[in-house]
Each structure stands twice: as C-alpha cells, then as structure tokens.
Scaffold this motif. Structure first.
Motif, PDB file in Angstrom:
ATOM      1  N   LEU A 222     -14.078  10.144 -24.781  1.00 55.18           N
ATOM      2  CA  LEU A 222     -13.544  10.843 -25.955  1.00 55.18           C
ATOM      3  C   LEU A 222     -14.503  11.948 -26.406  1.00 55.18           C
ATOM      4  O   LEU A 222     -14.824  12.082 -27.591  1.00 55.18           O
ATOM      5  N   SER A 223     -14.930  12.747 -25.454  1.00 51.21           N
ATOM      6  CA  SER A 223     -15.809  13.869 -25.771  1.00 51.21           C
ATOM      7  C   SER A 223     -14.998  15.050 -26.284  1.00 51.21           C
ATOM      8  O   SER A 223     -13.823  15.224 -25.916  1.00 51.21           O
ATOM      9  N   PHE A 224     -15.618  15.869 -27.127  1.00 51.03           N
ATOM     10  CA  PHE A 224     -14.965  17.101 -27.556  1.00 51.03           C
ATOM     11  C   PHE A 224     -14.581  17.920 -26.329  1.00 51.03           C
ATOM     12  O   PHE A 224     -15.366  18.056 -25.377  1.00 51.03           O
ATOM     13  N   GLY A 225     -13.369  18.451 -26.337  1.00 51.93           N
ATOM     14  CA  GLY A 225     -12.908  19.291 -25.245  1.00 51.93           C
ATOM     15  C   GLY A 225     -12.174  18.555 -24.149  1.00 51.93           C
ATOM     16  O   GLY A 225     -11.611  19.197 -23.249  1.00 51.93           O
ATOM     17  N   ASN A 226     -12.116  17.223 -24.201  1.00 50.84           N
ATOM     18  CA  ASN A 226     -11.423  16.452 -23.171  1.00 50.84           C
ATOM     19  C   ASN A 226      -9.934  16.396 -23.511  1.00 50.84           C
ATOM     20  O   ASN A 226      -9.500  15.592 -24.343  1.00 50.84           O
ATOM     21  N   ALA A 227      -9.161  17.240 -22.843  1.00 51.01           N
ATOM     22  CA  ALA A 227      -7.741  17.365 -23.159  1.00 51.01           C
ATOM     23  C   ALA A 227      -6.976  16.081 -22.838  1.00 51.01           C
ATOM     24  O   ALA A 227      -6.093  15.671 -23.610  1.00 51.01           O
ATOM     25  N   ASP A 228      -7.288  15.453 -21.711  1.00 55.12           N
ATOM     26  CA  ASP A 228      -6.579  14.222 -21.345  1.00 55.12           C
ATOM     27  C   ASP A 228      -6.826  13.118 -22.364  1.00 55.12           C
ATOM     28  O   ASP A 228      -5.919  12.333 -22.686  1.00 55.12           O
ATOM     29  N   ALA A 229      -8.048  13.063 -22.895  1.00 50.39           N
ATOM     30  CA  ALA A 229      -8.366  12.046 -23.906  1.00 50.39           C
ATOM     31  C   ALA A 229      -7.601  12.316 -25.197  1.00 50.39           C
ATOM     32  O   ALA A 229      -7.133  11.379 -25.867  1.00 50.39           O
ATOM     33  N   LEU A 230      -7.469  13.579 -25.566  1.00 48.49           N
ATOM     34  CA  LEU A 230      -6.683  13.943 -26.748  1.00 48.49           C
ATOM     35  C   LEU A 230      -5.249  13.447 -26.606  1.00 48.49           C
ATOM     36  O   LEU A 230      -4.704  12.790 -27.510  1.00 48.49           O
TER      37      LEU A 230
END
Length: 556
Positions: free
Chosen positions: A335-343
């Motif tokens: 869940l890092s900033f910029g991780n689109a798949d996690a969003l």
C-alpha cells in the motif's frame, strides 16, 4: 453527551428535498438534497445532487419526500405521478448502482424514461462512507447511503408527467432570458464546458493547495501535469467535446470519459471532477487519468463517497509508509503511495465489505481508532468528515470553513479557496476570514435551498438574477432583504441542530497535521478566526446559537 451518542440510524426521518426552482425550464435548475443526521459525523447533513432525478420528482408533483421507519425486508419505492407503491427489492439487494439503475429503468419503462435513485452494496451494509447514487450523479458526503440501507430501502424510482408552472410566467421568461444571455457570453462558461472542474488542477497546484500524498504538501508538478484538464481532455474526453450534462444545462461541465487503451480499455464513465482527481489521484500519489477514472467508477458502482474514499486510502498509505500497518494488515497489498493496483483493490475491499481493509469504508477517523499507534495524527478529517482536496494550510479561510461547516470538512460551505488564492488578498492572513466564511455560508445556503447548481452563480448569473427568477417562479411577495435572510436562517438552524447534538467550539477544530506541518495554522490563529466567525454569525464565544438569535430570525 446523551444526544451525540444516539445512533443516526434511529433518527427515523430521512428526506429528499427539491428547491422551488428544481425542475424549472432554466439552465442549472436541477439540485436536490438528501438530508438526515450523518452516521459518519453525528451532525446535521444535507448532501446535494444534480442531474435528472430531482426535476423528475418535481414533474411527478412533489417538492420532497420524507421517509419514516424501516422495512424488515429489502424494498424500493416506485412513484408515477400520484401513484406511490412500495415493492419487493429482494432481487436487487446486493446489486451495484449501475445494474440496479438499468434493471429498474427497464422494469418501469413507460412513455417516459424513469429516473432512479439507489444505493450500492456499501449502503446496504451501512458503511459510513456510503453515498446515494442518482442518474450518474451522487449525493456523496456524510454517509447517507448508510441511512437508506438501515431502512432496507434500495431505491426510489420516479416518473412524472406534470409541467413546471411558474407563478408569474411573464416575469419568469424575462429573468430566464437575462440568465441565458449571461451564460452565452461568459468566459467562465466556455472554460467549464471544455475542462469542467479539472481546470482547477494547475492553478491550485501552482498556489500550493493541491493535496498530495495524504496532504503532506500542496504542490507536485509531476502529479499535476499528468492530472490536469488538458491531460483529461486529450486522453479521455475527446478534446473536451464528449459530455454528459445535467438536465437542460447550458454550461455542460460534466464530461464523459472513454478509456481507449491500457488496462482499463473500454471503461466509460462520467467525469471525474477535480475533487476525485485530487483525492483518488495526487493525494494517493497516482498520476494516471485512467486509473483515477477507474477508481471513481468503482466508488460509484459500490456506492461510496469518492472524496472520503480517496482521503481514507491516502491515510492508509501514509500509515503503511510509516510502518503503522504492514502487508499482513493489508492482505498482502503493497500500500505504497503511487501503487495503482493497491488503490483499486482497496476500493474493492471497502465496497464489498470483504478483505482485510474493508473496515476503511467507515472513514479515516474510525480507521485510525482501529489502527492506534497515534495514527489519528495522520487522519485528515473534521468532525469525522474527510477533508477535501484543497490543502488547508494554503488558505486560512478555507481551513476555517472546514472547521466550522455544519457537516464537517466541506469545501463549498463556502468555497473560500478561489477568493483567497486567486483573488487579490493574502490567503495566509487570518484577519477578516471569519466574516468572509459566514457571508459565504449564508450565500451557499440560499443556493442550496432554492434548487440551483452553484456553477450558475460562479460562471455567469448574479444573485439578483436568481432572486428575480425565484420570485417569478414561486410567486412570493418577498423583498431582496428577506430573500437574503433565507441563508442566515438556514445556517443558524443547522448550527442549532448540531448544538442540540452536543457540538460546540471544541469541535470546530482542525487535524493535527494542519496545525503542526508545512505553513501550519496555530491554535492562536484558529482562535482569532473562530472569534471573528462567532461574532459575525451571532453565536456565543463557545459556538452556541443563543435563543435570542432564534427568536430574532423567527425560527424558535
């Protein structure tokens, strides 16, 4: 207090109200409000929506609906003019908003297209970020979809055959003509038509107010240049020519996105608008318009407030970056900033109620309470409602508006950022902001109550034009001073409701981040603005509406 601890789901009345101009044959007369005590904040909440549903309710012959009690089984309401029936919704329960809308439109197809207001799976399970979806628009803020779900009410279908009849047709036509003349010649309208509210991305970033990475800063050119209006126009909106406007709108600010390549090829979706672009985009470290569009589409499908969803996920991302939560807590997601798949995956969990992060559908205040470890220092909300896209530290008046809004952090009660950052004043000055916020709250209360979209006033018409239109439509014998008093009465009344529920000055505050990071706002600065705001409004120094003010305004 005892009042504040009472559950909103026991606050039985829930209304959907039109203004007297809703459905009028004039541009932007489409607004309706969904009203109840908020399950997210415990405050008064009126969440507004434009589009087609409100006018259709008016054409069926109603200015509003009040819903009492609850059903033990899923139901929906079908209204066709004077005929009202409560029908079984067992086959609809569990469906997303888009499929529910499609099914009910086909089921109740007549000589006129039915209009559908519904909740999604998030509302059914009473998630506190659940919104109400109506014809590709949402009454999003405050979790009122959860109240609808608590009543077992899946949808309201409306079909109307009546006409809007102004009380004074001659005066009405004259006022309408003046408004359309202004709309046709307004430079602001031309820009809104091309880019909608995405036009704000660049100027807000340049003035330091574009929230990114859970509100850690207000400027990131790498994010803004890929999420700005021209980027959406080029990649998704056919140069700004592909639009899906609200009923009868001459401004047409809403665009229709079509993703033609990449992972989300084939996606067709309304918008997104500035708030979602920022909160699902830059605030989560995302710079891909297609990803932001897919994220908002999922929010609409599940029936989630896209603003609060983006803000809550950005909070989780910062918790992850600080190791307050780990991949074990996220179900294996990075869940890092910029991780689109996690969003995208987090939205699925929040909407469906399945997965390790399903709890986030109750907002970042509840999420912080669950995570602990002083994570509430990172949760950006006021009274539980997540802060919108404008970084509070960049404009003192906007920060004050977040602090004192009757429904928690709200960017349009009033929209101070434009006045402060794009005007001639100093956005970092505290003096004078209390009076400005109170004046803006009264103005916005007028616009919300009469049933018009705020963009009409922002882009073209003046309040004098709306007063003339209102008087001609409603037929009231009312002077301009009494018309202006509408706003004051409403702003005072909602404040009094919140006082009754236990809210006072101690709740008119800002998150720790705002008061300790960046161009921080000190407690002394906030107190100065609060004192001025309370003096301007007539509230006590503790933020209480005195009985004398209620009597003066004849609402006691």
């Amino acid at each position: 207090s005892k009042n504040r601890s009472s559950k909103p789901f026991r606050f039985l009345n829930r209304s959907r109200m039109n203004g007297p101009l809703t459905g009028a044959p004039v541009t932007n007369c489409v607004n309706f409000a969904v009203c109840a005590k908020s399950p997210l904040t415990g405050t008064w909440n009126d969440s507004h929506c434009n589009g087609w549903w409100g006018p259709e309710l008016r054409f069926a012959g109603y200015l509003g609906i009040i819903i009492k009690g609850k059903s033990n089984l899923p139901v929906y309401v079908n209204i066709t003019d004077d005929h009202v029936e409560i029908l079984d919704a067992a086959d609809l329960w569990g469906n997303d908003t888009f499929s529910t809308q499609e099914i009910l439109k086909k089921r109740h197809s007549t000589d006129r297209e039915s209009r559908v207001l519904t909740i999604g799976p998030a509302g059914e399970r009473m998630a506190k970020l659940a919104c109400v979806f109506a014809e590709y628009r949402t009454a999003a803020r405050g979790g009122l979809g959860a109240v609808m779900g608590s009543k077992g009410l899946k949808a309201i279908v409306v079909t109307g055959h009546k006409r809007y009849e102004p009380a004074n047709p001659g005066a009405f036509k004259a006022a309408r003509k003046r408004i359309y003349n202004k709309v046709r010649t307004s430079p602001g309208v031309k820009t809104l038509r091309k880019m909608g509210t995405s036009q704000l991305v660049d100027p807000v970033n340049e003035t330091g107010g574009l929230s990114n990475r859970n509100y850690t800063s207000g400027r990131d050119d790498n994010l803004s240049e890929k999420l700005n209006g021209p980027s959406f126009m080029e990649k998704l909106w056919d140069g700004g020519n592909r639009r899906r406007s609200c009923r009868g709108c001459a401004i047409q600010c809403s665009h229709l996105a079509v993703v033609e390549a990449g992972k989300y090829k084939g996606l067709v979706h309304d918008g997104p608008e500035f708030e979602s672009i920022t909160l699902l985009g830059s605030n989560c470290g995302i710079n891909d318009p297609a990803v932001v569009t897919q994220a908002e589409h999922l929010c609409d499908s599940y029936g989630l407030d896209s603003m609060s969803t983006g803000s809550t996920i950005s909070f989780l991302m910062e918790c992850f970056s600080r190791e307050l939560i780990t991949s074990e807590d996220t179900g294996g997601l990075d869940l890092s900033f910029g991780n689109a798949d996690a969003l995208i995956e987090t939205i699925h969990m929040m909407g469906s109620g399945k997965g390790k992060l399903a709890f986030a559908a109750d907002g970042n205040r509840d999420a912080a309470a669950r995570i602990g470890n002083n994570s509430d220092d990172l949760a950006m909300n006021v009274k539980g409602l997540e802060i919108p896209a404008y970084l509070p530290q960049a404009a003192r008046g906007q920060a004050l508006a977040y602090a004192v809004s009757d429904r928690g952090a709200c960017h349009i009660r009033p929209w101070m950022y434009g006045k402060e950052a794009f005007g001639s004043g100093n956005p970092l000055e505290c003096g004078g902001k209390g009076a400005m916020v109170w004046d803006g709250q009264m103005l916005n209360a007028i616009l919300d109550s009469i049933g018009v979209c705020k963009f009409l006033l922002m882009a073209a018409a003046g309040l004098d034009d709306l007063f003339d239109l209102y008087i001609a439509a409603a037929g009231f014998d009312m002077g301009r001073a009494e018309f202006d008093l509408i706003g004051k009465r409403l702003a005072v009344l909602t404040r009094a409701f919140n006082n009754h529920e236990g809210f006072n000055r101690t709740h008119d505050t800002l998150p720790k981040k705002v008061m300790t990071e960046g161009k921080s706002i000190s407690q002394a600065d906030l107190d100065l603005m609060l004192d001025e705001y309370y003096k301007s409004s007539g509230f006590t120094k503790e933020g209480i509406v005195p009985a004398s003010l209620l009597r003066e305004l004849e609402i006691s």
